[in-house]
Design a protein around this motif. Structure first.
Motif, PDB file in Angstrom:
ATOM      1  N   MET A   1      17.247  -0.794 -28.894  1.00 62.90           N
ATOM      2  CA  MET A   1      17.151  -1.763 -29.971  1.00 62.90           C
ATOM      3  C   MET A   1      16.686  -1.082 -31.244  1.00 62.90           C
ATOM      4  N   ASP A   2      17.150  -1.584 -32.340  1.00 60.14           N
ATOM      5  CA  ASP A   2      16.685  -1.160 -33.654  1.00 60.14           C
ATOM      6  C   ASP A   2      16.969  -2.323 -34.592  1.00 60.14           C
ATOM      7  N   ALA A   3      16.769  -2.100 -35.869  1.00 64.77           N
ATOM      8  CA  ALA A   3      17.003  -3.167 -36.835  1.00 64.77           C
ATOM      9  C   ALA A   3      17.650  -2.611 -38.092  1.00 64.77           C
ATOM     10  N   LEU A   4      18.431  -3.457 -38.736  1.00 63.20           N
ATOM     11  CA  LEU A   4      19.028  -3.118 -40.023  1.00 63.20           C
ATOM     12  C   LEU A   4      17.996  -3.331 -41.122  1.00 63.20           C
ATOM     13  N   ALA A   5      18.332  -2.935 -42.328  1.00 62.55           N
ATOM     14  CA  ALA A   5      17.433  -3.144 -43.471  1.00 62.55           C
ATOM     15  C   ALA A   5      17.131  -4.624 -43.663  1.00 62.55           C
ATOM     16  N   SER A   6      18.050  -5.490 -43.271  1.00 68.09           N
ATOM     17  CA  SER A   6      17.865  -6.938 -43.389  1.00 68.09           C
ATOM     18  C   SER A   6      16.958  -7.505 -42.299  1.00 68.09           C
ATOM     19  N   SER A   7      16.475  -6.647 -41.400  1.00 72.18           N
ATOM     20  CA  SER A   7      15.647  -6.999 -40.237  1.00 72.18           C
ATOM     21  C   SER A   7      16.448  -7.581 -39.080  1.00 72.18           C
ATOM     22  N   ARG A   8      17.752  -7.684 -39.218  1.00 71.24           N
ATOM     23  CA  ARG A   8      18.570  -8.164 -38.108  1.00 71.24           C
ATOM     24  C   ARG A   8      18.606  -7.093 -37.024  1.00 71.24           C
ATOM     25  N   ARG A   9      18.376  -7.511 -35.802  1.00 69.55           N
ATOM     26  CA  ARG A   9      18.323  -6.591 -34.671  1.00 69.55           C
ATOM     27  C   ARG A   9      19.726  -6.125 -34.270  1.00 69.55           C
ATOM     28  N   ILE A  10      19.798  -4.862 -33.862  1.00 72.05           N
ATOM     29  CA  ILE A  10      21.014  -4.320 -33.267  1.00 72.05           C
ATOM     30  C   ILE A  10      20.653  -3.729 -31.908  1.00 72.05           C
ATOM     31  N   LYS A  11      21.634  -3.711 -31.029  1.00 67.75           N
ATOM     32  CA  LYS A  11      21.461  -3.107 -29.706  1.00 67.75           C
ATOM     33  C   LYS A  11      22.384  -1.900 -29.617  1.00 67.75           C
ATOM     34  N   CYS A  12      21.957  -0.938 -28.840  1.00 66.34           N
ATOM     35  CA  CYS A  12      22.766   0.251 -28.593  1.00 66.34           C
ATOM     36  C   CYS A  12      22.897   0.423 -27.087  1.00 66.34           C
ATOM     37  N   LEU A  13      24.117   0.441 -26.608  1.00 61.71           N
ATOM     38  CA  LEU A  13      24.384   0.707 -25.202  1.00 61.71           C
ATOM     39  C   LEU A  13      24.663   2.196 -25.074  1.00 61.71           C
ATOM     40  N   THR A  14      23.804   2.900 -24.342  1.00 64.24           N
ATOM     41  CA  THR A  14      24.003   4.326 -24.117  1.00 64.24           C
ATOM     42  C   THR A  14      24.622   4.517 -22.737  1.00 64.24           C
ATOM     43  N   CYS A  15      25.612   5.368 -22.668  1.00 61.98           N
ATOM     44  CA  CYS A  15      26.262   5.688 -21.403  1.00 61.98           C
ATOM     45  C   CYS A  15      26.410   7.202 -21.351  1.00 61.98           C
ATOM     46  N   VAL A  16      25.727   7.812 -20.374  1.00 63.19           N
ATOM     47  CA  VAL A  16      25.699   9.269 -20.269  1.00 63.19           C
ATOM     48  C   VAL A  16      26.129   9.673 -18.861  1.00 63.19           C
ATOM     49  N   ASP A  17      26.992  10.679 -18.783  1.00 60.12           N
ATOM     50  CA  ASP A  17      27.407  11.236 -17.500  1.00 60.12           C
ATOM     51  C   ASP A  17      26.265  12.100 -16.973  1.00 60.12           C
ATOM     52  N   ASP A  18      25.699  11.723 -15.834  1.00 61.40           N
ATOM     53  CA  ASP A  18      24.577  12.476 -15.263  1.00 61.40           C
ATOM     54  C   ASP A  18      24.936  13.927 -14.963  1.00 61.40           C
ATOM     55  N   PHE A  19      26.176  14.202 -14.596  1.00 66.79           N
ATOM     56  CA  PHE A  19      26.563  15.550 -14.190  1.00 66.79           C
ATOM     57  C   PHE A  19      26.766  16.467 -15.397  1.00 66.79           C
ATOM     58  N   THR A  20      27.591  16.052 -16.347  1.00 67.69           N
ATOM     59  CA  THR A  20      27.905  16.908 -17.496  1.00 67.69           C
ATOM     60  C   THR A  20      26.950  16.721 -18.661  1.00 67.69           C
ATOM     61  N   LYS A  21      26.195  15.629 -18.663  1.00 67.75           N
ATOM     62  CA  LYS A  21      25.271  15.253 -19.745  1.00 67.75           C
ATOM     63  C   LYS A  21      26.004  14.804 -21.007  1.00 67.75           C
ATOM     64  N   VAL A  22      27.304  14.594 -20.926  1.00 63.89           N
ATOM     65  CA  VAL A  22      28.068  14.093 -22.066  1.00 63.89           C
ATOM     66  C   VAL A  22      27.693  12.638 -22.319  1.00 63.89           C
ATOM     67  N   CYS A  23      27.409  12.324 -23.569  1.00 66.25           N
ATOM     68  CA  CYS A  23      27.186  10.927 -23.964  1.00 66.25           C
ATOM     69  C   CYS A  23      28.568  10.316 -24.163  1.00 66.25           C
TER      70      CYS A  23
END
Length: 151
Positions: A1-23
Motif C-alpha cells: 500500500m501507498d498513497a498518491l499526493a491526493s492521499s488516495r490509497r493505491i495497492k501494489c500486487l507483487t509477484c516474484v518467481d522464487d527460483f529466478t527472483k524475477v519480479c
C-alpha cells in the motif's frame, strides 16, 4: 500500500518467481480483487506457463472461492501463509521491504499513471540491473535466461 499526493490509497500486487527472483509484475491499482489477481496470473502464464505453486498472505484478494476455482482449473497449488507468519514467505517479504525502501519511500506519486511509471521503472531496474547473491550474483533476468538456455 501507498498513497498518491491526493492521499488516495493505491495497492501494489507483487509477484516474484522464487527460483529466478524475477519480479514478474508489480501491478498498481486503487484496489485489487481476486478476479484481477486471476487475470494477472493468466497474463503471466501466457509467457511463462502456470506455476506449480503460488504462496501468498491471507489478504482478501487471495482467499475467495473464484481464486480457489481458478487454481484448481489450472493445476496450481495455492498456499496461504499463516496469519502473522511473514517468514513463511520470507523472500517476498524481503523483496517488499526493498521495494518499499528503494521505490515507494523515495518517490511521491502525483497520480496513478505516475506511480505506474515509477514502479515499473524500478521493477525493470531490479530485474535487469541488480545482481542478487541467491542467483550467483547475476541479475534475476540474467539468471532466468541462463536457466532457459540450460533446458
Amino acid at each position: 500500500m501507498d498513497a498518491l499526493a491526493s492521499s488516495r490509497r493505491i495497492k501494489c500486487l507483487t509477484c516474484v518467481d522464487d527460483f529466478t527472483k524475477v519480479c514478474l509484475t508489480l501491478t498498481v491499482a486503487f484496489s485489487i480483487s481476486g478476479v484481477q489477481v486471476m487475470r494477472i496470473m493468466d497474463s503471466i502464464a501466457l509467457f511463462r506457463s502456470y506455476p506449480a505453486t503460488i504462496r501468498t498472505n491471507q489478504g482478501p484478494e487471495f482467499t475467495g472461492r473464484a481464486l480457489d476455482q481458478w487454481a484448481f482449473e489450472h493445476g496450481v497449488e495455492w498456499r496461504l501463509i499463516q496469519p502473522g507468519k511473514p517468514t513463511q514467505n520470507g523472500f517476498v517479504e524481503s523483496f517488499n521491504g526493498r521495494f518499499r525502501d528503494g521505490c515507494l519511500n523515495e518517490h511521491g506519486f502525483s497520480d496513478i499513471l505516475h506511480a505506474w511509471k515509477i514502479i515499473n521503472d524500478w521493477r525493470q531496474d531490479y530485474n535487469e540491473s541488480r545482481p542478487h547473491s541467491l542467483v550467483n550474483y547475476q541479475t534475476p533476468a540474467e539468471y532466468a535466461a541462463t536457466c532457459r538456455n540450460e533446458n
